[in-house]
Design a protein around this motif. Structure first.
Motif, PDB file in Angstrom:
ATOM      1  N   ILE A 123       0.877  -1.169   0.000  1.00 41.93           N
ATOM      2  CA  ILE A 123       0.000   0.000   0.000  1.00 41.93           C
ATOM      3  C   ILE A 123       0.907   1.209   0.000  1.00 41.93           C
ATOM      4  O   ILE A 123       1.737   1.392   0.903  1.00 41.93           O
ATOM      5  N   LEU A 124       0.781   2.012  -1.040  1.00 43.31           N
ATOM      6  CA  LEU A 124       1.626   3.196  -1.214  1.00 43.31           C
ATOM      7  C   LEU A 124       0.874   4.463  -0.843  1.00 43.31           C
ATOM      8  O   LEU A 124      -0.346   4.551  -1.005  1.00 43.31           O
ATOM      9  N   TRP A 190      -2.699   3.813  -2.483  1.00 42.67           N
ATOM     10  CA  TRP A 190      -2.855   2.888  -3.596  1.00 42.67           C
ATOM     11  C   TRP A 190      -2.376   1.510  -3.167  1.00 42.67           C
ATOM     12  O   TRP A 190      -1.224   1.351  -2.745  1.00 42.67           O
ATOM     13  N   SER A 191      -3.239   0.515  -3.261  1.00 40.31           N
ATOM     14  CA  SER A 191      -2.863  -0.872  -3.004  1.00 40.31           C
ATOM     15  C   SER A 191      -2.518  -1.496  -4.350  1.00 40.31           C
ATOM     16  O   SER A 191      -3.375  -1.585  -5.235  1.00 40.31           O
ATOM     17  N   TYR A 196       4.139  -2.032 -10.989  1.00 45.51           N
ATOM     18  CA  TYR A 196       3.541  -0.708 -10.785  1.00 45.51           C
ATOM     19  C   TYR A 196       4.036  -0.076  -9.482  1.00 45.51           C
ATOM     20  O   TYR A 196       4.196   1.140  -9.401  1.00 45.51           O
ATOM     21  N   GLN A 197       4.262  -0.906  -8.472  1.00 49.92           N
ATOM     22  CA  GLN A 197       4.783  -0.392  -7.213  1.00 49.92           C
ATOM     23  C   GLN A 197       6.137   0.275  -7.443  1.00 49.92           C
ATOM     24  O   GLN A 197       6.369   1.421  -7.013  1.00 49.92           O
ATOM     25  N   ALA A 206       6.790   7.698  -4.338  1.00 49.89           N
ATOM     26  CA  ALA A 206       5.801   7.074  -3.450  1.00 49.89           C
ATOM     27  C   ALA A 206       6.478   6.351  -2.293  1.00 49.89           C
ATOM     28  O   ALA A 206       7.546   5.754  -2.440  1.00 49.89           O
ATOM     29  N   ARG A 207       5.816   6.405  -1.153  1.00 53.81           N
ATOM     30  CA  ARG A 207       6.333   5.779   0.065  1.00 53.81           C
ATOM     31  C   ARG A 207       5.507   4.537   0.397  1.00 53.81           C
ATOM     32  O   ARG A 207       4.281   4.550   0.280  1.00 53.81           O
TER      33      ARG A 207
END
Length: 332
Positions: A123-124, A190-191, A196-197, A206-207
């Motif tokens: 989860i970002l 965002w999950s 894509y992560q 993104a963290r």
């Protein structure tokens, strides 16, 4: 990037090996009962930069005696819809699509499995987001693909934190649209899974709020249609196909640099981003045993309890362990 985000809906036919035509009907059964694989066509569903590319990179498409007709799908749910309709014989999906398909009465069966590193999903949140804990997700807009492994991750993360799915605002978006929404500040979290992560981390900073580690299982499945499993010739081809997929998984784990280079070209991402994703996506073939079916059953029950799935699903009813012997070190 454009290649990664493109929506694929066309079928691609790749002929592996030599000779033959037909689709694995009685014509492929010899008088002595053996199977002439040269007369079998295995229709395989795939996703972008998926099994076909992996098999090619691992040189596992060499010497295939049957034909393989590849069809590309944007995600697991439509692939399983095609399997249920008998449009494809087999395909690979994540841990959640088979549960939703089973709940919908689909005639599909898991015949193979792989255990993927739990870090391959997360989860970002945006790099400057005030969200620091799972509890901070309450009331927030969270992007995810419905019926995907990301759906399962979010459900389990919320559950372990004492929150319910109704405590957040799910935004059901496919990855390409979710990336745009996340980058544009239209969602709070965002999950998602790799690559894509890794792409979001590289492009937006993104963290990771939480990864899948400790929150969920991350099995993927090779799923066959009921029609294919009733066809002796197709079953023979499926056995060979599964063995090749398992060997290819082992190859990607032991040739990560080479695999990352191939994958980067296929998905249109810079090599460093692909390398991060490859290192987190290491998958080992596993038997369809009580551990795997139990994990899926727990996941199915969690969806039902959250009223996200109609009725109860007995996942073991959608598993065929007869191919366990092709798993390295496995037995039926």
């Amino acid at each position: 990037m454009k290649r990664l985000l493109a929506v694929l809906s066309v079928a691609v036919v790749a002929v592996a090996g030599c000779g033959g035509s037909g689709s694995g009907t009685d014509a492929a059964i010899r008088k002595d009962g053996s199977v002439d694989l040269g007369k079998v066509t295995l229709h395989v569903g795939d996703q972008k930069a998926g099994v076909q590319v992996m098999l090619e990179a691992a040189h596992e498409l060499s010497g295939v005696k049957y034909k393989i007709a590849w069809s590309q799908f944007t995600s697991g749910p439509p692939l399983l819809e095609a399997a249920n309709a008998g449009a494809i014989d087999v395909g690979g999906v994540g841990n959640t699509p088979p549960i939703f398909a089973a709940a919908g009465g689909s005639k599909i069966t898991a015949i193979g499995a792989g255990a993927q590193d739990l870090r391959a999903q997360a989860i970002l949140v945006p790099k400057n987001s005030p969200i620091r804990t799972i509890q901070d997700l309450k009331g927030k807009r969270i992007a995810l693909a419905k019926g995907s492994s990301a759906h399962a991750l979010l459900l389990n993360v919320l559950k372990k934190a004492g929150l319910s799915f109704t405590d957040v605002q799910p935004q059901y978006l496919q990855p390409a649209d979710a990336l745009s929404a996340f980058s544009g500040g239209k969602v709070d979290a965002w999950s998602i899974w790799d690559p894509y992560q890794a792409q979001a981390q590289a492009q937006t900073g993104a963290r990771i709020l939480v990864s899948g580690t400790g929150f969920t299982s991350n099995y993927n499945f090779t799923v066959a249609s009921a029609r294919a499993l009733k066809d002796k010739a197709k079953v023979a081809a499926l056995r060979d196909y599964l063995a090749r997929v398992d060997r290819a998984y082992v190859w990607t784990a032991t040739h990560r640099t080479e695999w990352a280079q191939t994958w980067a070209r296929e998905i249109g991402l810079p090599l460093p981003v692909a390398q991060v994703a490859v290192d987190r996506r290491v998958t080992r073939p596993v038997r369809l045993d009580a551990t795997v079916t139990g994990a899926e059953q727990s996941l199915a029950d969690a969806f039902t309890d959250a009223k996200l799935l109609p009725g109860r699903v007995k996942f073991a009813d959608f598993v065929d362990p007869r191919f366990n012997d092709v798993v390295p070190g496995g037995s039926s």
